[in-house]
Motif scaffolding. Sequence first.
Motif, short mmCIF file in Angstrom:
data_model
loop_
_atom_site.label_atom_id
_atom_site.label_comp_id
_atom_site.label_asym_id
_atom_site.label_seq_id
_atom_site.Cartn_x
_atom_site.Cartn_y
_atom_site.Cartn_z
N GLN A 112 44.62 13.07 42.80
CA GLN A 112 44.67 14.51 42.58
C GLN A 112 43.81 15.15 43.66
OE1 GLN A 112 46.48 15.85 40.10
NE2 GLN A 112 47.07 13.91 39.17
N LEU A 113 44.44 15.85 44.57
CA LEU A 113 43.74 16.41 45.72
C LEU A 113 43.09 17.74 45.34
CD1 LEU A 113 46.34 15.63 48.51
CD2 LEU A 113 44.26 14.39 47.97
N ARG A 114 41.75 17.80 45.49
CA ARG A 114 40.97 19.01 45.19
C ARG A 114 40.25 19.47 46.45
NH1 ARG A 114 40.61 15.73 40.66
NH2 ARG A 114 41.12 16.76 38.68
N PRO A 115 39.95 20.76 46.56
CA PRO A 115 39.25 21.25 47.76
C PRO A 115 37.82 20.72 47.81
CG PRO A 115 39.44 22.99 46.10
CD PRO A 115 40.27 21.84 45.61
N ARG A 116 37.34 20.46 49.01
CA ARG A 116 35.98 19.98 49.21
C ARG A 116 35.11 21.04 49.90
NH1 ARG A 116 36.39 13.88 51.41
NH2 ARG A 116 34.17 13.97 50.85
N HIS A 123 37.48 26.67 45.55
CA HIS A 123 36.07 26.28 45.64
C HIS A 123 35.97 24.77 45.51
CE1 HIS A 123 34.84 30.50 45.25
NE2 HIS A 123 35.75 30.60 44.29
N SER A 124 34.98 24.21 46.18
CA SER A 124 34.75 22.77 46.07
C SER A 124 34.29 22.42 44.65
CB SER A 124 33.68 22.34 47.09
OG SER A 124 32.46 23.00 46.83
N GLY A 125 34.74 21.30 44.17
CA GLY A 125 34.36 20.87 42.84
C GLY A 125 35.18 21.47 41.72
N GLU A 126 36.28 22.16 42.05
CA GLU A 126 37.13 22.71 41.00
C GLU A 126 37.83 21.58 40.24
OE1 GLU A 126 39.85 25.45 42.71
OE2 GLU A 126 38.47 27.13 42.62
N MET A 127 38.02 21.81 38.94
CA MET A 127 38.68 20.81 38.12
C MET A 127 40.19 20.79 38.35
SD MET A 127 36.29 19.25 36.65
CE MET A 127 37.31 18.25 35.58
N THR A 128 40.76 21.95 38.65
CA THR A 128 42.20 22.03 38.86
C THR A 128 42.55 21.54 40.27
OG1 THR A 128 42.36 23.93 37.39
CG2 THR A 128 44.22 23.54 38.88
N PRO A 129 43.36 20.50 40.40
CA PRO A 129 43.71 20.01 41.73
C PRO A 129 44.70 20.94 42.42
CG PRO A 129 44.91 18.77 40.07
CD PRO A 129 43.98 19.69 39.33
N LEU A 130 44.67 20.92 43.74
CA LEU A 130 45.66 21.68 44.49
C LEU A 130 47.04 21.08 44.32
CD1 LEU A 130 43.73 22.23 47.87
CD2 LEU A 130 43.92 23.80 45.93
N ILE A 131 47.11 19.76 44.45
CA ILE A 131 48.38 19.06 44.41
C ILE A 131 48.09 17.58 44.18
CG2 ILE A 131 48.68 18.36 46.83
CD1 ILE A 131 51.46 19.77 46.65
N SER A 132 49.09 16.86 43.73
CA SER A 132 48.93 15.42 43.49
C SER A 132 49.88 14.64 44.38
CB SER A 132 49.19 15.08 42.02
OG SER A 132 50.53 15.36 41.67
N VAL A 133 49.46 13.41 44.71
CA VAL A 133 50.30 12.49 45.49
C VAL A 133 50.35 11.17 44.74
CG1 VAL A 133 50.68 11.38 47.72
CG2 VAL A 133 49.55 13.61 47.62
N ALA A 166 47.71 13.72 53.57
CA ALA A 166 48.10 12.68 52.62
C ALA A 166 47.32 11.40 52.89
CB ALA A 166 49.60 12.41 52.71
N PRO A 167 46.61 10.86 51.89
CA PRO A 167 45.84 9.63 52.12
C PRO A 167 46.70 8.38 52.20
CG PRO A 167 45.64 10.33 49.83
CD PRO A 167 46.42 11.39 50.53
N PHE A 168 47.95 8.49 51.75
CA PHE A 168 48.88 7.36 51.80
C PHE A 168 50.29 7.92 51.64
CE2 PHE A 168 46.93 7.72 47.60
CZ PHE A 168 48.03 8.07 46.83
N ALA A 169 51.27 7.09 51.91
CA ALA A 169 52.66 7.50 51.73
C ALA A 169 52.97 7.61 50.24
CB ALA A 169 53.60 6.51 52.40
N GLY A 170 53.63 8.69 49.86
CA GLY A 170 53.94 8.89 48.45
C GLY A 170 54.80 10.11 48.24
N ARG A 171 54.82 10.55 46.99
CA ARG A 171 55.64 11.69 46.59
C ARG A 171 54.74 12.80 46.07
NH1 ARG A 171 61.12 11.96 45.57
NH2 ARG A 171 61.84 13.70 44.30
N ILE A 172 55.03 14.02 46.51
CA ILE A 172 54.24 15.19 46.12
C ILE A 172 54.64 15.64 44.72
CG2 ILE A 172 53.72 17.59 46.69
CD1 ILE A 172 52.51 15.56 48.57
N GLY A 173 53.65 16.03 43.93
CA GLY A 173 53.92 16.58 42.61
C GLY A 173 54.06 18.09 42.65
N LEU A 174 53.92 18.73 41.51
CA LEU A 174 54.03 20.18 41.42
C LEU A 174 52.75 20.84 41.92
CD1 LEU A 174 55.74 20.53 37.92
CD2 LEU A 174 56.81 20.38 40.17
N ARG A 175 52.91 21.95 42.64
CA ARG A 175 51.76 22.67 43.21
C ARG A 175 51.08 23.47 42.10
NH1 ARG A 175 54.38 25.55 46.64
NH2 ARG A 175 54.30 27.53 45.50
#
Length: 377
Positions: A65-69, A194-204, A176-185
């Motif tokens: 789950q990709l979150r802002p840093r 903001h860094s440390g947010e619980m809601t991810p930007l997107i998932s891979v 993308a840290p690896f090859a995969g499929r993008i989830g819902l934005r």
Amino acid sequence: MIDQGRRGLQAKLALFGGLLLAAVTATPACAQPSAVPVSVAKAVQQDVPIWLRGLGTVQPNYGVQLRPRVDGTLTQVPIAEGQDVKKGDLLAVIDPRPYQAMLDTAMAKKQQDQAQLANAQADFARYASLVKQDFASHQQLDTQQAMVKQFTASILGDEAQIESAQLNLSFCYITAPFAGRIGLRNVDPGSVVHSGEMTPLISVMQVQPIALTFTLPQDTLPAITKAMGKHPLEVVAYASDDKTELDRGTLLTIDNMIDVSTGTIKVKATFPNASHSLWPGQFVRARLLIGTDAQVVTVPSVAVQHGPDGLYVYQIGPDKTVSVQPVTVTREEDDVSVISRGLAAGAVVVVAGQSRLQAGSKVAIREDASSPVKSGS
């Protein structure tokens, strides 16, 4: 009137007696019972695979789950939802200008300190020459040497600031840290993140290959470990109906602990998932192949009956007469029962119509339903 009633009653009695006599006369002295129609199959000798069955859940081989840093405005999301991406592909951009300015400031500060260090080193060289000629004191030399060390340390601090600014700047570009499929934005461009947010930007999620974890009884653990020592073990994933095959993979590993609350062991398998038939979070039924029973006698499971003295089958003799044959069933595999004692290969057994049979019954075989036993799948 009374005489007429008596005569009518006598006529009815005579008619009933005649009908009864005709029925008795028409009944044969010894009626022959008709043959019972049945369906049959032959006991065959064949290889039967040994499958272990369990319930499991599909998991991505890798999932993040990709979150802002860093804090900032989300300016770009250059990928589409559900898109397949490669490692290193750009997924999102946070406004990099503030962090570029911080990097420029740190680099300018390093250049300033480098200039001061050069001047301090030159002064130190001059004082060293003057001390040798007794035109300067050792205190002045030591002070100048301390200035050189001070500016050297400042440059090291500047380099650390530059590295930190470069790192923050790199966090503005989410890849993308690896090859995969993008989830819902979850966040749209233009939003402040903001860094440390619980809601991810997107998932891979990596779905090719993909993993499956399922549980098996703890009693099967010795057989699994023994089979793993010989060769890689095949795992087949089926849909919830336990009939539709989804994919075939290989057992990866066994968990390092048995679940004491359920008495089961968790195992993990990996699948190529070339057709995307497996999906993260999917509930499936798994079968693990640990070996094969070679050349054992088998019959269809529907042929085996349960009696007060154990299991038995109705075996048909050459004269189309059935006999009750006790058998010992080692195990069942799909619709096939493995017989360890009581039957030989080639024996004909009844698979349908047993409810009307008993020892010594004559049967009529329905040829359209007669078929040999098929191998277990």
